[in-house]
Structures are given as C-alpha cells and as structure tokens.
Design a protein around this motif. Structure first.
Motif, PDB file in Angstrom:
ATOM      1  N   ILE A 540       0.854  -1.184   0.000  1.00  0.00           N
ATOM      2  CA  ILE A 540       0.000   0.000   0.000  1.00  0.00           C
ATOM      3  C   ILE A 540       0.892   1.237   0.000  1.00  0.00           C
ATOM      4  O   ILE A 540       2.095   1.172   0.283  1.00  0.00           O
ATOM      5  N   SER A 542       0.990   5.052   1.728  1.00  0.00           N
ATOM      6  CA  SER A 542       0.358   5.708   2.859  1.00  0.00           C
ATOM      7  C   SER A 542       1.249   6.803   3.397  1.00  0.00           C
ATOM      8  O   SER A 542       2.466   6.831   3.169  1.00  0.00           O
ATOM      9  N   LYS A 598      -3.976   6.245   4.390  1.00  0.00           N
ATOM     10  CA  LYS A 598      -3.743   5.517   3.151  1.00  0.00           C
ATOM     11  C   LYS A 598      -4.066   6.392   1.940  1.00  0.00           C
ATOM     12  O   LYS A 598      -5.063   7.133   1.947  1.00  0.00           O
ATOM     13  N   LYS A 600      -4.979   5.858  -1.861  1.00  0.00           N
ATOM     14  CA  LYS A 600      -5.388   4.823  -2.801  1.00  0.00           C
ATOM     15  C   LYS A 600      -4.944   5.109  -4.225  1.00  0.00           C
ATOM     16  O   LYS A 600      -4.878   4.208  -5.049  1.00  0.00           O
ATOM     17  N   THR A 601      -4.638   6.363  -4.541  1.00  0.00           N
ATOM     18  CA  THR A 601      -4.216   6.718  -5.891  1.00  0.00           C
ATOM     19  C   THR A 601      -2.742   6.385  -6.085  1.00  0.00           C
ATOM     20  O   THR A 601      -1.927   6.551  -5.167  1.00  0.00           O
ATOM     21  N   ASP A 602      -2.396   5.914  -7.257  1.00  0.00           N
ATOM     22  CA  ASP A 602      -0.998   5.636  -7.594  1.00  0.00           C
ATOM     23  C   ASP A 602      -0.187   6.917  -7.484  1.00  0.00           C
ATOM     24  O   ASP A 602      -0.566   7.954  -8.064  1.00  0.00           O
ATOM     25  N   HIS A 612      -5.617  12.728  -3.822  1.00  0.00           N
ATOM     26  CA  HIS A 612      -5.496  11.918  -2.595  1.00  0.00           C
ATOM     27  C   HIS A 612      -6.383  12.458  -1.487  1.00  0.00           C
ATOM     28  O   HIS A 612      -6.186  12.117  -0.313  1.00  0.00           O
TER      29      HIS A 612
END
Length: 884
Positions: A540, A542, A598, A600-602, A612
């Motif tokens: 992940i 983060s 976290k 989630k976007t690359d 984000h």
C-alpha cells in the motif's frame, strides 16, 4: 484401390474385434506387406478418438441443454403467474364440489367433472415437473446408507429402537415432505370422480338384510361407509397445506435477498426467509410441517373416534311395511291387504321416499308403489342425493328396496364442508402465525441480526460503528414498548451484544491494517484455513505519522500506576482527531503512536491534492490540532492524584505535556505480524522507520513536527505556506542527492487553556441571557467503543464508565474544510502567527546561503532569526551549531 469401408460396415467392424483384425491385415498387405501394421492402425485409432470426442461434446451439449431446460421450468413453476394459477386451481379443488352440490343442478355436473379432471391433470403435471426439475423434491433412497443402517453394527450400537427406526425411515424415505403432501392432496380428488371410486360408496347402495336384525346390520354398515366417506373428504383438506405452500412461495419470491453470498436452500423448504438466514428458514419450515401434520391428523382422526348417530326411522318404517307384505304370503286377505296399504301409504307420507320396489313376491299385488306428485324422480337426482335401503328376509328370497331423497342433508353437509374448509384455513393461518411468531421474534430475528452483523463486519470491518448500535437500538425499542426488563434476560440479546462488543474489540485491536484480516477470516467458514491469520501481505501507499511523548521516562517514574491514564488521555485526543481527519491509529507503543493515512491513488498519477483527498493536509492538521488541544486541555491530561502531581511537579517544575511528530509518505507492506499465538496488524517498510527517525530528529532541530520532502510535496499551497525548510540532508553517506526536511511552525507557548476559559465564560453569559441550553455533540469515532467527544463542557456529559475511567472527556471540534481550514481555523492561525513574513524571508535567505556554501551569510541571517525569536527558534539554533 485400398479397401473402402462404408458407414454401416465401419460401425460393425468397430464392434467386432475379429473384423477389426481383418481390416488391419488387409491394409498391411496393401501397404507392402509390413508385418507390424503400425501405419494402418493409426488411422482407425485416430477416427475412434474423433468419434469419442464428438460423442463427449454431444453429451456435454445435451447435459447443458437439459440443465438449462430444468432451470427454465423451475423458474416458470416459481413465477407469480404459475403460483397464482395453481392457487386458483387449489381453491377450486377445496370448494368446487361443495358449491356444485349447493348451487347447481345435476345437468351441469359434467362441467364440474371436466374442471375436476383438468385440475387433477394439472396437479399431476406439476408433481411430475417438480420430480424432474426440483432437486430434493423426489429423493431416491441411498443404498449405501440403507446398508449401513441395516447392518448388525448399527443395530447393536443403537441408542434405542425408536432411534433406529427413525434412522431407517430417514434413509428409506423416497420423497420430501411436500412431495407426499402434493401426492396425497392430488389423489384425494378421486372421490369427486364417479367413474373411479365414488359409486362404491354411494351409487352401489347399502343392502340390509338378515331377518329381525336386518335394521341393526344396515345401520352398522351405513355407519362404516359414512366414516370412510368422511375420512376421504377430510383428506381433501390436505390441499389447504398445498394452498399455504403456494402463498408462502409467492411471498418469498417477493422478498428481497440480501447479497449474493447466501447459499440455496433445499427444495424441502418453503423458502420464507431470504437465503441469508438458513436457520430461520429451517425453523420456520419445520414448524410449518408440524402444524400442517397436527391439524390434518386432528381433522382425520376425530371422525374415527366419534360415535355416529344414525337415523333408524326409515329402516323401521320399511321393516313395518315389509312385515305387512310378508304376511300376505300365507294368503291374500282383504284386511291384511288394507293393513299393508295403510302401512305403505303412511311410510310414503312420513318419509322422503321417492321409489319402492318389491322383489320375490308372487301374490299378484303391485311390485312398485306410486309416489305422490311433487317429489323428484330418480332421474332428476344425483347419486349423492339419494339413499337406497333394501330390507329382505333371512334367505334373501323376498326383499323391499326404497330410494330416499336426501338432497337437504347433502346440501347441509356441503354448507358445513365449506364452513369447515374456511375454518381450517383460518385455523391453519392462525396456527402458522401463533407458532412461528414467538420463535421468529425471540430466535430467528436475533439470529438473522447476528448474521447481518457478521456479514457487515466481514464486508467492511471499519465501515460502521456497530459496537453500541445494536444495544442502543434494542434499548430504544424496549423503552418504547416498556419491555426493557423482559428482553434484558434473553440469551439471544446477550449474544448480539457480545458480537457487537467483539466487533468493537476487533476494530480497536486490529485497526485499519487488520481490516482485511478480519474480513477474510470471517468469510472463511470451513476447511483447513478456518483461521488464516498469517500469509502474504499487501503493498500500500500511505502517509505515516509517528508521535512520541516528551519526558515520558520521568513521567512514568512519577505517576506509576496512573501513567496508563496519562497515556490513554493523550491517545484519546490524538486518535479522535486523527480518525475524524480520515486517518487510522495503528500502533500504541507505550510513549509512541503510529498513525496512517492511506493513499489509494498511484503516486505516479497524483497531480493535485484532490487526487489523494487532501490526505497530507489532514495528517499535518491532525498533529497541529492535537498539540493545540493538548495544550488547551492540560487539566484533563494531568488530572492525577495529589501524590502523583506533587512528585511530577517536584521533579519537573512547570511541566507541560508535549509530543514530537514525524511525517513521511511512501510504500509499505500491510499484513499480520507474529504467530498463531499472537499477531499484530501493522506495516513493514523503511518508510515507516523513516517517520520514526523524523520524530527522533525533532529534538535535535527543536521543533514539534518534522516532515520529509515526499510528504511536503503532497501538501496544498495553503498548508505549505506555514511550512519552512529546516535542512537538506543525505539519506546515506555518499549519496549525491539530498532530501529536504520541513517543519510547521507552531507556537505552543500560547495559553490556549486561558483562551478556552474565556470562550466558556462568554458562552455561559450568552446562555444566561438567552436561557437556552447548548446542544451537545453526538459523534462517534471510528475505532472508539464509546462516544468519546460528546461530553458537555459543564459536566453534564458522560460518566466515568462511558469514558473507561478517563474522566470527563473534553469536547473537540474539528473542521474538514480543506484546504481553507488553514486560514479559517483561528487557533491554527494564532499558532503560526509568531513566525511572520519577515522572519520567513530571513530564514529562506539563510537556507539558500547554507545550501550554496555561503556559510558567513547563512550565519548572519540565522542570527537575525534567532534574535527576533528571543533565542527560542530551534531550527536556527541547530543550524548555527552545525556551522560552528
């Protein structure tokens, strides 16, 4: 030319080994006399494989087509149109015959007969289709199970003979409960079809004979036939259960299903409940079966146990007439003839007789009696509406047969049959409701609630705060119904509360990093991986925030046992703010806390803060706001016993609770760490260690917050405006690339508690003027087991129990208006106001000179910053120390 084999001969050779050998031999001689015959044998084998493959494909196609056909038929049988149609046919089967006897003439009997035949055909068609399409409807006995039950071991190891018989019946039972129900209810219609069995009870008559005792014998035989007929008509009421089955199926088809994870129930179930509750469907189905069987056994058994009262008037009157006629056998005498005629006329007038026939008398008198006008003829009545009685002498030489009109009695029985059917329908419906209501409310609903709780937790362990939802809802319902004391003792209520508490404990114990662990293991219900806690992790991206409590070792030595209150109060403020800012608490390591946000976007696709969801702004805001709230609620954090306070302030006079924070952005592996004895859901990555290292360096730079360059690049311009670069370092010795370190200027010397008290006094005066009470906040944090920030400032909030003994909880107001919050939050603006634009300009010139190698100019600007802050600026002190 090689030998040619046509289709029929080819098939014949394939089935005949000798023919196959002959074919191989012929092919070998043609190919030049090869003895091995290898070449010629390949072609037949290849053709055979193709045929087998073709046959397999045809077989698979046939199986698929058959399965599709079964699904379509099954769908049609369960459709609303089919259920409604069969329900109407069932209603006709229940009431049609009685309505025919009451309201219609015999000339329309053929219409009803045709309708009954059609209904009978549809019932048989339905049973046939269900046997073919519905899995489990017609069970075939398991021979292996029968052999096991009938073995000597099963007989010798039985608990009781009844249990062994029950087990044998279970394996021998060829059909489901509803198969036998449909079969019996369908074949109960034969009593309405005269060409089958009806004439044997009514049309065949009832002969009485035997001299003086002929009347008694006739009465007994009539009673037996009447009992059998009543039983057959009672069997018709089995269709009531069939009607109930249709109605229940129709209701279940209109019930929305909750999710796709539920398995299909067996066809032996009424499917009243959604497939998410197998226990509910099974309990309801079993209760329904028992009620149906109980009512039917009662209706069929009661007539067998009753003593029938028969009317002997017709039989005794016939006996009188018959004896008068028998006296004429000795000779015809006018007085005796008058007596016989008088007895016959009295008999005809006093009964509903419509025909009298004498047999065996050769006295020259009439053999048939003329019936008075106005009475129906035999041809005008149905077989059911006539009663035929024959009285004879001992050797059956002479007999008298009378036909009676019983239309009134038949219609009365039809009316009573309609009333009985309606009564049983009502009784069956009330029985279903009364038997299932308590079970449904006290067992099925709580179990379904538990299943729903587990399903919600497994699908999204952190999505809802379920910890007190169930208990609060139950309490609210109980308060409204005045049943709180009654429901508090229910084991099901205790189980629901226990599941809710376990869910809250898992949420608190595992945190966001353990959400997948919770969901994955709650979805596993069988197999070797029933508890699959350890395995591969998940990568992940983060934001990692690491916080450490200053002077914790000295504080622990002073507070002793009360140090837990101290740490948990800090965690309460920190975690409440972090969670409200879309973050998650991960680790509590004594004096340190690991927090995550976290992304989630690359990272390669992030072009703006909206990509984000302002995660970096929220993380920085959480730490800045936590420091301000800790300074504001110092009394809450340091609410200890007099002994602990005295020792604390004696060792550290003027003690203020402070924390240091490090923020960094990067990747990590999320998963369970440990063994089957103890696990922690956390993150493994050098980026996690980087956030810890940044927190450790806050002491060297003299700042409360230290941020890495990857994190700084995620900040919005509004947040970055309050930050300043404090250093440019290399991650490792020999690295050519440097990374910048940043801080956010926070002035913690401001007396926020005094400012808070002034606000409270102002609010109190305003409330006194307006005489209005404030509305207490009622929010829940994501991981909290209690409502932690809804306490009232005036001491009317939560008690010690609701706050786990932390005392009166402070009210914390958080704004999620990002990025405008950096300029709209008065406390944030006030905290960074000390480092004005002039100081910021001097600092930037100092850092530019330092990076360029102009250390003299850097020292000059750093001294200006230090002088303007009364020598309190930590970064300036650190940089001057490096330049010495």
């Amino acid at each position: 030319m090689p030998p040619q084999l046509d289709g029929p001969s080819h098939s014949q050779h394939d089935n005949n080994p000798s023919s196959s050998r002959h074919r191989h031999s012929s092919s070998s001689s043609f190919d030049g006399g090869e003895e091995d015959g290898e070449g010629p044998r390949k072609e037949p084998l290849h053709e055979s494989d193709s045929e087998i493959e073709s046959l397999n494909q045809c077989k698979q196609t046939a199986i698929s087509t058959l399965a599709q056909t079964k699904r379509l038929i099954n769908k049609f049988l369960d459709s609303n149109e089919s259920i409604t149609f069969m329900s109407l046919i069932t209603v006709y089967a229940l009431y049609g015959d009685d309505v025919r006897m009451i309201a219609f003439q015999p000339n329309v009997d053929m219409v009803f007969l045709a309708l009954s035949a059609v209904a009978f055909a549809f019932f048989l068609l339905e049973i046939s289709l269900l046997c073919w399409c519905k899995q489990g409807y017609l069970r075939r006995p398991d021979l292996n199970a029968i052999r096991d039950v009938c073995s000597m071991y099963a007989w010798t190891s039985r608990k009781s003979t009844f249990d062994w018989i029950s087990g044998l019946w279970n394996v021998l039972q060829p059909g489901s409960f509803y198969f036998w129900l449909d079969l019996i209810s369908t074949f109960s219609m034969v009593i309405e079809m005269p060409w089958l069995f009806q004439s044997s009870f009514r049309g065949g008559g009832a002969e009485r004979g035997g001299g003086v005792d002929s009347t008694v014998d006739a009465g007994a035989q009539a009673a037996n036939n009447l009992k059998v007929l009543r039983i057959l008509r009672m069997v018709r009421l089995v269709r009531l259960a069939k009607l109930y089955k249709y109605v229940s199926t129709k209701q279940s088809s209109n019930t929305p299903y909750n999710g796709d994870s539920a398995a299909k129930l067996s066809s032996d179930s009424l499917d009243i409940f959604p497939p998410g509750s197998h226990v509910g469907a099974e309990m309801s189905d079993r209760t329904t079966k028992k009620v149906i069987v109980g009512i039917l056994v009662m209706l069929i058994g009661i007539p067998l146990l009753q003593a029938d009262e028969l009317a002997y008037r017709n039989e005794f009157a016939m006996k009188t007439v018959f004896e008068s006629r028998m006296q004429l056998l000795d000779g015809v005498d006018s007085n005796e003839v008058n007596n016989w005629e008088f007895a016959e006329s009295l008999f005809v007038e006093s009964t509903d007789c419509i025909d009298i026939t004498y047999s065996g008398f050769n006295d020259g008198l009439v053999k048939e009696t003329i019936i008075p006008q106005g009475r129906p003829r035999i041809q005008e009545l149905r077989i059911d509406e006539m009663e035929v009685i024959t009285v004879s002498d001992a050797d059956f030489t002479h007999s008298m047969t009378s036909v009676f009109d019983i239309t009134g009695r038949v219609r009365e029985e039809a009316i009573l049959g309609i009333l009985l059917t309606t009564f049983v329908i009502i009784l069956l419906g009330l029985g279903m409701v009364s038997f299932t209501k308590d079970v449904h409310n006290l067992v099925i609903v709580p179990i379904e609630h538990m299943i729903e709780l587990v399903r919600e937790i497994s699908e999204n362990p952190l999505g809802k705060d379920l910890s007190f939802r169930t208990v609060d809802n139950n309490n609210n319902n109980n308060n409204n119904n005045n049943n709180k004391q009654k429901d508090d003792g229910m084991e099901t209520t205790l189980l629901i509360r226990t599941i809710s508490k376990i869910a809250g404990l898992m949420r608190v114990g595992f945190g966001e990093a353990g959400a997948d662990i919770i969901g994955k293991n709650l979805n596993i219900t069988h197999g070797a991986d029933a508890m699959n806690l350890l395995g591969t992790g998940r990568k992940i991206h983060s934001i990692f925030g690491f916080c450490d409590v200053r002077q914790f070792t000295d504080t622990t030595e002073c507070l002793q046992e009360e140090v837990m209150l101290f740490v948990n109060r800090i965690a309460h403020i920190l975690h409440s703010i972090v969670v409200k800012c879309d973050g998650a608490a991960n680790k509590n390591i004594g004096d340190a806390f690991l927090l995550t946000w976290k992304v989630k976007t690359d990272p390669q696709q992030i072009t703006s803060c909206a990509d984000h969801n302002y995660a970096a702004d929220k993380a920085l805001y959480s730490f800045v706001k936590t420091m301000i709230e800790m300074s504001k609620h110092e009394d809450f954090l340091c609410n200890f016993s007099p002994r602990a306070l005295a020792e604390l302030y004696e060792r550290m006079p003027g003690y203020k609770c402070r924390i240091g924070c490090g923020l960094h952005f990067g990747w990590a592996i999320e998963g369970a760490i440990g063994s089957s004895k103890k696990i922690d859901a956390s993150y493994i990555s050098p980026h996690v260690n980087m956030s810890e290292s940044l927190e450790g360096k806050t002491k060297d730079y003299g700042v409360p917050i230290l941020m890495s360059e990857p994190f700084y690049k995620l900040l919005s311009p509004e947040a970055a405006a309050g930050c300043r670069k404090v250093d440019a370092i290399k991650k490792r010795e020999g690295d050519a690339v440097t990374t910048n370190l940043y801080t956010y200027d926070v002035d913690l010397s401001i007396d926020y508690a005094h400012e808070e008290r002034k606000k409270k006094e102002t609010m109190k005066k305003e409330r006194t003027r307006t005489k209005k009470r404030p509305v207490a906040a009622n929010r829940k944090t994501q991981f909290s087991l209690f409502e932690d920030d809804g306490a009232d400032d005036e001491g009317k909030g939560k008690n010690d129990n609701s706050s786990d003994g932390l005392g009166k909880l402070p009210r914390i107001r958080i704004s999620n208006n990002f990025p405008q919050v950096w300029n709209s939050d008065e406390e944030i603006v006030q905290a960074r106001a000390f480092f004005n634009e002039q100081l910021r300009s001097s600092w930037e010139m100092a850092m530019s000179a330092y990076i360029a190698g102009d250390y003299e100019n850097a020292r000059m600007n750093l001294n200006d910053v230090l002088d303007s802050t009364d020598g309190k600026d930590g970064p300036a002190q650190h940089m001057l120390a490096k330049l010495k």
